[in-house]
Design a protein around this motif. Sequence first.
Motif, mmCIF file in Angstrom:
data_model
loop_
_atom_site.group_PDB
_atom_site.id
_atom_site.type_symbol
_atom_site.label_atom_id
_atom_site.label_comp_id
_atom_site.label_asym_id
_atom_site.label_seq_id
_atom_site.Cartn_x
_atom_site.Cartn_y
_atom_site.Cartn_z
ATOM 1 N N GLU A 175 0.856 -1.195 0.000
ATOM 2 C CA GLU A 175 0.000 0.000 0.000
ATOM 3 C C GLU A 175 0.886 1.236 0.000
ATOM 4 N N ARG A 176 0.558 2.160 -0.850
ATOM 5 C CA ARG A 176 1.347 3.373 -0.966
ATOM 6 C C ARG A 176 1.058 4.311 0.193
ATOM 7 N N ILE A 177 2.110 4.870 0.767
ATOM 8 C CA ILE A 177 1.961 5.814 1.872
ATOM 9 C C ILE A 177 1.680 7.191 1.295
ATOM 10 N N THR A 178 0.590 7.793 1.742
ATOM 11 C CA THR A 178 0.173 9.082 1.180
ATOM 12 C C THR A 178 0.354 10.240 2.144
ATOM 13 N N THR A 179 0.553 9.960 3.414
ATOM 14 C CA THR A 179 0.785 11.025 4.388
ATOM 15 C C THR A 179 1.587 10.463 5.548
ATOM 16 N N ILE A 180 2.247 11.351 6.282
ATOM 17 C CA ILE A 180 3.152 10.945 7.355
ATOM 18 C C ILE A 180 2.902 11.815 8.575
ATOM 19 N N SER A 181 2.962 11.209 9.754
ATOM 20 C CA SER A 181 2.922 11.969 10.995
ATOM 21 C C SER A 181 4.020 11.438 11.917
ATOM 22 N N THR A 182 3.979 11.834 13.177
ATOM 23 C CA THR A 182 5.014 11.457 14.131
ATOM 24 C C THR A 182 4.403 10.698 15.290
ATOM 25 N N ASP A 183 4.983 9.534 15.620
ATOM 26 C CA ASP A 183 4.510 8.722 16.731
ATOM 27 C C ASP A 183 4.962 9.347 18.053
ATOM 28 N N GLY A 184 4.447 8.804 19.156
ATOM 29 C CA GLY A 184 4.752 9.374 20.458
ATOM 30 C C GLY A 184 6.227 9.373 20.809
ATOM 31 N N CYS A 185 6.960 8.360 20.315
ATOM 32 C CA CYS A 185 8.384 8.245 20.645
ATOM 33 C C CYS A 185 9.262 9.064 19.724
ATOM 34 N N GLY A 186 8.696 9.600 18.620
ATOM 35 C CA GLY A 186 9.466 10.458 17.730
ATOM 36 C C GLY A 186 9.693 9.926 16.339
ATOM 37 N N THR A 187 9.461 8.625 16.097
ATOM 38 C CA THR A 187 9.632 8.096 14.750
ATOM 39 C C THR A 187 8.418 8.419 13.889
ATOM 40 N N GLN A 188 8.594 8.265 12.581
ATOM 41 C CA GLN A 188 7.484 8.514 11.681
ATOM 42 C C GLN A 188 6.447 7.393 11.791
ATOM 43 N N VAL A 189 5.206 7.751 11.504
ATOM 44 C CA VAL A 189 4.119 6.771 11.502
ATOM 45 C C VAL A 189 3.250 7.060 10.292
ATOM 46 N N TYR A 190 2.781 5.990 9.646
ATOM 47 C CA TYR A 190 2.049 6.104 8.392
ATOM 48 C C TYR A 190 0.681 5.448 8.523
ATOM 49 N N PRO A 191 -0.371 6.066 8.049
ATOM 50 C CA PRO A 191 -1.689 5.425 8.098
ATOM 51 C C PRO A 191 -1.817 4.347 7.034
ATOM 52 N N LEU A 192 -2.436 3.228 7.422
ATOM 53 C CA LEU A 192 -2.653 2.106 6.521
ATOM 54 C C LEU A 192 -4.075 1.591 6.689
ATOM 55 N N THR A 193 -4.609 0.960 5.660
ATOM 56 C CA THR A 193 -5.856 0.231 5.846
ATOM 57 C C THR A 193 -5.570 -1.015 6.674
ATOM 58 N N LEU A 194 -6.612 -1.555 7.301
ATOM 59 C CA LEU A 194 -6.424 -2.766 8.099
ATOM 60 C C LEU A 194 -5.989 -3.941 7.229
ATOM 61 N N THR A 195 -6.492 -4.009 6.009
ATOM 62 C CA THR A 195 -6.087 -5.088 5.110
ATOM 63 C C THR A 195 -4.599 -5.017 4.817
ATOM 64 N N ALA A 196 -4.078 -3.822 4.600
ATOM 65 C CA ALA A 196 -2.655 -3.662 4.323
ATOM 66 C C ALA A 196 -1.814 -4.073 5.531
ATOM 67 N N LEU A 197 -2.242 -3.666 6.726
ATOM 68 C CA LEU A 197 -1.503 -4.032 7.931
ATOM 69 C C LEU A 197 -1.494 -5.540 8.114
ATOM 70 N N ALA A 198 -2.652 -6.187 7.945
ATOM 71 C CA ALA A 198 -2.726 -7.642 8.059
ATOM 72 C C ALA A 198 -1.836 -8.310 7.019
ATOM 73 N N ARG A 199 -1.810 -7.768 5.813
ATOM 74 C CA ARG A 199 -0.979 -8.330 4.747
ATOM 75 C C ARG A 199 0.503 -8.298 5.131
ATOM 76 N N GLY A 200 0.930 -7.208 5.740
ATOM 77 C CA GLY A 200 2.322 -7.110 6.160
ATOM 78 C C GLY A 200 2.689 -8.152 7.191
ATOM 79 N N PHE A 201 1.791 -8.426 8.138
ATOM 80 C CA PHE A 201 2.061 -9.425 9.171
ATOM 81 C C PHE A 201 2.020 -10.843 8.602
#
Length: 333
Positions: free
Chosen positions: A191-217
């Motif tokens: 899944e293509r990443i279209t926007t980026i934010s920052t997680d609580g610890c400081g690293t980048q975090v990217y929004p994904l659909t649940l299907t994409a996240l499950a596919r990665g695992f």
Amino acid sequence: MTPSAAASAGLAQRAAPELPNHVPLVAASRGEVLESIHYGSAVLLDSHGEIITALGDQQTRFYPRSALKPLFAVAILRSGLELNGEQIALAAASHSGSERHQQVAESTLAAAGLRVADLGNSTDLPYGVAERASWLANGGTATQLAQNCSGKHAALVAMCKHNGWATENYLDPDHPLAAALRDIVEELTEERITTISTDGCGTQVYPLTLTALARGFAKLAQAAPETAEGRVAASMRAYPELVAGEGRDVTDLMRAVPGAVAKDGFEGIQAVGLPDGSSLAVKISDGSDRARMPITIKLLASHLGDQTPGALEDLATSPAMGGGQPVGELAAL
């Protein structure tokens, strides 16, 4: 116009966000009454990546938060950085902050010739309840090493040192590390990443659909052992107590289900991959941590059927107490 009136006008003009199509997933009962209901979305995929069960919103993207860590760990290993099994598991972890957890994070730094001062994550007390109590009883304060993401950050800054990249600004969005992490997430989730934010610890975090996240695992869990994905999965399976901690549900789930690779994330995220290539992902709408596991276990049980380990029963529900006695329960609907 008064300041309060101007503020009200500004709120009125602001466009209302498009709300996800979440559905009721988990409820807490007290006596004969449903006291609270947690809405959310979830997906269960078969070994071919096809949807078996879809609950709620399958189109909206959610931040996986710490569930991205095992995917990041793949990028760390592909960079050529040598880590042992414990260090890999901790790189994929939201650890409880025990003495062992902190020692493993320090060993990752030491092997790369780095120090705790080179970490860029935020400070915190240990995440685990027992670990935090012990830490405070011994005069401990919030530190970077005790913070639950220190294993990931130790591996990330070591990756930078290994690649000859600057280590003092490794969290900057234009640092080479950012592109390496983004590329691996896009590859594994397809899944293509279209926007980026920052997680609580400081690293980048990217929004994904649940299907994409499950596919990665799923890709982690069924990967060949000699690959970076396979090494991450093997390390998480070998050291589930490092991925979370004693008494934590993610650790208990991986111990109960042979071959499972599981990771939670703040704001009600849970992902699980199984060695046959099936997988699931969950998002709880209100971010409640208590609602993750009941719906996760229900989906796992629906998929595993008679092969569902009995040890999962303790994770499927929790009692509502009244006067020191159970009078209801938290359970998936």
